[in-house]
Design an enzyme around this catalytic site. Structure first.
Site, PDB file in Angstrom:
ATOM      1  N   ASP A  82     -17.343   9.964   9.662  1.00  0.00           N
ATOM      2  CA  ASP A  82     -17.773  11.354   9.481  1.00  0.00           C
ATOM      3  C   ASP A  82     -19.071  11.371   8.666  1.00  0.00           C
ATOM      4  O   ASP A  82     -19.143  10.753   7.603  1.00  0.00           O
ATOM      5  CB  ASP A  82     -16.655  12.112   8.742  1.00  0.00           C
ATOM      6  CG  ASP A  82     -16.945  13.588   8.609  1.00  0.00           C
ATOM      7  OD1 ASP A  82     -17.596  14.158   9.505  1.00  0.00           O
ATOM      8  OD2 ASP A  82     -16.502  14.181   7.605  1.00  0.00           O
ATOM      9  N   ASP A 104     -25.434  12.166  11.262  1.00  0.00           N
ATOM     10  CA  ASP A 104     -25.827  13.524  10.879  1.00  0.00           C
ATOM     11  C   ASP A 104     -27.283  13.516  10.418  1.00  0.00           C
ATOM     12  O   ASP A 104     -27.587  13.186   9.280  1.00  0.00           O
ATOM     13  CB  ASP A 104     -24.902  14.025   9.759  1.00  0.00           C
ATOM     14  CG  ASP A 104     -25.354  15.369   9.209  1.00  0.00           C
ATOM     15  OD1 ASP A 104     -26.301  15.960   9.772  1.00  0.00           O
ATOM     16  OD2 ASP A 104     -24.760  15.833   8.217  1.00  0.00           O
ATOM     17  N   GLU A 134     -25.434  16.057  15.252  1.00  0.00           N
ATOM     18  CA  GLU A 134     -25.380  17.419  14.689  1.00  0.00           C
ATOM     19  C   GLU A 134     -26.738  18.085  14.829  1.00  0.00           C
ATOM     20  O   GLU A 134     -27.767  17.504  14.494  1.00  0.00           O
ATOM     21  CB  GLU A 134     -24.958  17.390  13.207  1.00  0.00           C
ATOM     22  CG  GLU A 134     -24.959  18.792  12.569  1.00  0.00           C
ATOM     23  CD  GLU A 134     -24.248  18.855  11.210  1.00  0.00           C
ATOM     24  OE1 GLU A 134     -23.298  18.082  10.989  1.00  0.00           O
ATOM     25  OE2 GLU A 134     -24.653  19.700  10.379  1.00  0.00           O
ATOM     26  N   HIS A 181     -19.269  23.556   4.551  1.00  0.00           N
ATOM     27  CA  HIS A 181     -18.483  22.460   3.962  1.00  0.00           C
ATOM     28  C   HIS A 181     -17.964  22.856   2.582  1.00  0.00           C
ATOM     29  O   HIS A 181     -18.587  23.647   1.877  1.00  0.00           O
ATOM     30  CB  HIS A 181     -19.356  21.211   3.808  1.00  0.00           C
ATOM     31  CG  HIS A 181     -19.669  20.532   5.110  1.00  0.00           C
ATOM     32  ND1 HIS A 181     -20.927  20.400   5.608  1.00  0.00           N
ATOM     33  CD2 HIS A 181     -18.850  19.951   6.012  1.00  0.00           C
ATOM     34  CE1 HIS A 181     -20.876  19.759   6.759  1.00  0.00           C
ATOM     35  NE2 HIS A 181     -19.633  19.472   7.035  1.00  0.00           N
ATOM     36  N   GLY A 210     -16.278  21.877   8.520  1.00  0.00           N
ATOM     37  CA  GLY A 210     -16.027  22.837   7.447  1.00  0.00           C
ATOM     38  C   GLY A 210     -14.950  23.845   7.791  1.00  0.00           C
ATOM     39  O   GLY A 210     -14.993  24.995   7.364  1.00  0.00           O
ATOM     40  N   ALA A 211     -13.927  23.410   8.536  1.00  0.00           N
ATOM     41  CA  ALA A 211     -12.909  24.360   9.004  1.00  0.00           C
ATOM     42  C   ALA A 211     -11.927  24.770   7.915  1.00  0.00           C
ATOM     43  O   ALA A 211     -11.202  25.752   8.079  1.00  0.00           O
ATOM     44  CB  ALA A 211     -12.156  23.790  10.198  1.00  0.00           C
ATOM     45  N   SER A 212     -11.913  24.053   6.794  1.00  0.00           N
ATOM     46  CA  SER A 212     -10.990  24.423   5.708  1.00  0.00           C
ATOM     47  C   SER A 212     -11.230  25.844   5.226  1.00  0.00           C
ATOM     48  O   SER A 212     -10.308  26.509   4.756  1.00  0.00           O
ATOM     49  CB  SER A 212     -11.158  23.459   4.521  1.00  0.00           C
ATOM     50  OG  SER A 212     -10.731  22.170   4.873  1.00  0.00           O
ATOM     51  N   ASN A 231     -12.781  19.697  12.175  1.00  0.00           N
ATOM     52  CA  ASN A 231     -12.703  18.838  10.988  1.00  0.00           C
ATOM     53  C   ASN A 231     -12.099  19.569   9.787  1.00  0.00           C
ATOM     54  O   ASN A 231     -12.519  20.676   9.458  1.00  0.00           O
ATOM     55  CB  ASN A 231     -14.110  18.399  10.568  1.00  0.00           C
ATOM     56  CG  ASN A 231     -14.782  17.493  11.585  1.00  0.00           C
ATOM     57  OD1 ASN A 231     -14.247  17.245  12.654  1.00  0.00           O
ATOM     58  ND2 ASN A 231     -15.944  17.009  11.245  1.00  0.00           N
TER      59      ASN A 231
HETATM   60 ZN   LIG Z   1     -18.852  17.967   8.148  1.00  0.00          ZN
END
Ligand SMILES: [Zn+2]
Length: 309
Positions: A82, A104, A134, A181, A210-212, A231
């Site tokens: 990642d 990235d 990305e 993020h 940054g799905a949290s 993620n």
């Molecule tokens: Zn990320």
């Protein structure tokens, strides 16, 4: 079973409108929690190790942990790098045996991002490993709140996404569509229309970082609009640390690492199972495995025994 790569797994998710959970492991307990949760939910899973985690624990150490867990697992497991932010880290992960990579270059100028991503995609493909790129930039919430102008500046446009994919040959694409993020509160809503427009222009699976910090209903809409890999990192760190803190506070005499490690691990597992269900990847392990066996995109596996006849 041996580790699998992420290429066919993500294509299957894209074609069948669900998403694969990609969970960051920073230590052994978190890696165990992720693989155990996937097994209990019969879900395909991506365990990912960030450049920061490599700096913390070393790529070979974390890779060996994920590999040995995968070897014993009954579901397909990918070991993904990642946010490799420099060329050498990506090569280092490839050499260590990672079965999926990310470069990235989103903080670089467009042409520079294209140049390095393309080079790494060629190298990775020659070794039979897919590469995520990305374009646009997923911002970092830990650096303070962003102004609406900054958010706009970071968002991925459908045109640049198309151009980036065509020029680099990436296998999946991380896009900036409203998440950030390291958000500790689940409050963000995604730009669903933007995801759908990018999806129209781009053939490869799209990735949400940054799905949290994203609301559950927005995650579900994003999958419908075309996101195939999601993620989660911060929420797992939170689950681990909160359980640990609580245990140590309630039992100040406890010194056995294994006792509080197990409590933290259980709490991470609970969150991973929830996310797997949210992404609708629960129960999909067998069909994903069957698709992988029929679609060997790189004509190579880390170990041929991963193929189910
Ligand atoms: Zn990320």
């Amino acid at each position: 079973m041996p580790l699998v790569d992420s290429k066919a797994m993500l294509i299957y998710a894209m074609e069948n409108k669900f998403a694969i959970g990609a969970f960051n492991a920073n230590n052994m307990e978190i890696a165990q929690a992720i693989v155990e949760a996937a097994e209990e939910e019969k879900a395909p899973v991506i365990v990912q190790i960030s450049q920061g985690a490599i700096e913390y624990a070393g790529e070979n150490c974390l890779f060996s942990i994920v590999k040995s867990l995968a070897d014993k697992a009954s579901v397909p497991v990918v070991c993904h790098l990642d946010h490799g932010v420099d060329f050498n880290t990506v090569i280092k992960a490839l050499k260590a045996g990672f079965t999926s990579l990310m470069f990235d270059g989103s903080s670089l100028p467009f042409e520079e991002n294209v140049r390095i991503t393309k080079k790494l995609a060629e190298i990775a493909h020659a070794a039979g490993v897919p590469l995520e790129g990305e374009i646009g930039k997923v911002p970092d919430a830990a650096k303070g709140p962003l102004s609406p102008e900054e958010v706009q500046k970071y968002l991925t446009t459908p045109e640049e996404a198309k151009e980036f994919c065509e020029k680099t040959g990436v296998d999946s694409l991380a896009v900036s569509v409203g998440s950030a993020h390291r958000m500790k509160v689940q409050s963000a809503r995604l730009d669903i229309e933007r995801i759908a427009k990018i999806k129209e222009k781009v053939k490869v699976p799209l990735v949400l970082h940054g799905a949290s910090g994203v609301l559950d209903e927005s995650v579900v809409e994003a999958i419908k609009a075309g996101i195939s890999k999601i993620n989660f990192a911060t929420e797992l760190n939170k689950a681990f640390t909160n359980a640990l803190r609580q245990k140590l506070t309630s039992d100040p005499d406890l010194v056995d690492v294994r006792k509080y490690g197990a409590v933290a691990r259980e709490n991470v597992k609970r969150i991973v199972r929830e996310k797997i269900n949210l992404l609708n990847s629960a129960g999909k392990a067998e069909e994903v495995l069957s698709f992988i066996s029929k679609n060997d995109y790189f004509k190579r596996y880390i170990d041929k025994s991963a193929i189910v006849e």
